[in-house]
Scaffold this motif. Structure first.
Motif, PDB file in Angstrom:
ATOM      1  N   LYS A   1       0.852  -1.186   0.000  1.00  0.00           N
ATOM      2  CA  LYS A   1       0.000   0.000   0.000  1.00  0.00           C
ATOM      3  C   LYS A   1       0.891   1.241   0.000  1.00  0.00           C
ATOM      4  CE  LYS A   1      -1.925  -1.249   3.901  1.00  0.00           C
ATOM      5  NZ  LYS A   1      -2.761  -1.264   5.120  1.00  0.00           N
ATOM      6  N   PRO A   2       0.516   2.289  -0.734  1.00  0.00           N
ATOM      7  CA  PRO A   2      -0.794   2.552  -1.360  1.00  0.00           C
ATOM      8  C   PRO A   2      -0.927   2.120  -2.823  1.00  0.00           C
ATOM      9  CG  PRO A   2       0.526   4.532  -1.424  1.00  0.00           C
ATOM     10  CD  PRO A   2       1.363   3.496  -0.713  1.00  0.00           C
TER      11      PRO A   2
ATOM     12  N   GLY B   1      -4.263   4.704  -0.890  1.00  0.00           N
ATOM     13  CA  GLY B   1      -4.433   3.477  -1.655  1.00  0.00           C
ATOM     14  C   GLY B   1      -5.876   3.199  -2.003  1.00  0.00           C
TER      15      GLY B   1
END
Length: 229
Positions: free
Chosen positions: A158-159, A191
């Motif tokens: 993430k993101p 994200g």
């Protein structure tokens, strides 16, 4: 139900990472009797920034978690000018304690029990698979989830929207059918937003949001999710 699936972050969303980290580190220091000659504040103010830098650069440096910890302990005690050479041993002790820690965020078990069976549940975590799976099993929450995606296992973090797409595929839902819940405005908010997924900001500590951050929902207690799903 408005959403067909809910995906959670883990650390400081369902699991209390901060408490686990502090408690297990203190136990590791006590195991090697380091607490007798070193205050917690002295140790942590040195270790924390060093460990953060090693963690953030682990992919670039091709370091696994044990190497991150060993380098962090080594640099910390060298900087503190302490006679201690059991860097690998204390790294293993701390990591073992952390992987078996059982600290949850308040009401995490209650909200998962409430949601289970009504919506499909998933996890996306930037943590380490070994720790996340063991900790979730220890606190008795692992069985609630239909999808459990850990960044170091899929080599995507993430993101990056790609890790969110993996979760959507496993849960067999579209982005408009999902709510993502997390505590990070960088990894989680960015994200989810870039993936077209509604984001719920778990803001138990009351952080002030900038105008740049506009989550679909903000909650202070996980039980508030009952009113969103």
């Amino acid at each position: 139900m408005r959403y067909k699936a809910i995906i959670f972050d883990l650390d400081n969303t369902l699991l209390d990472y901060s408490q686990s980290e502090r408690t297990c580190m203190q136990q590791a220091l006590e195991h090697y009797r380091l607490h007798e000659e070193l205050t917690w504040e002295e140790f942590w103010s040195t270790f924390g920034p060093i460990n953060f830098n090693y963690w953030m650069n682990r992919i670039q440096n091709n370091h696994d978690i044990r190497q991150v910890l060993e380098h962090s302990f080594t640099d910390t005690f060298l900087r503190l000018k302490r006679e201690f050479r059991q860097f690998r041993e204390i790294s293993e002790t701390y990591w073992g304690l952390f992987c078996s820690s059982n600290h949850m965020e308040p009401n995490a078990d209650l909200i998962l029990e409430h949601l289970h069976g009504d919506v499909t549940l998933g996890v996306i975590s930037n943590g380490i698979g070994e720790a996340q799976r063991k900790r979730m099993t220890t606190v008795g929450l692992f069985h609630y989830f239909d999808s459990f995606i850990i960044s170091d296992e899929v080599k995507c973090w993430k993101p990056d929207p790609q890790i969110f797409e993996l979760a959507l595929q496993e849960l067999e839902v579209g982005p408009d059918e999902v709510l993502y819940i997390g505590d990070s405005l960088t990894d989680d908010y960015e994200g989810a937003t870039r993936s077209g997924i509604d984001f719920c900001y778990y803001n138990r500590r009351g952080a002030v949001l900038s105008d740049h951050h506009r989550p679909a929902y903000t909650i202070r207690d996980l039980l508030e999710i009952k009113d969103l799903a």
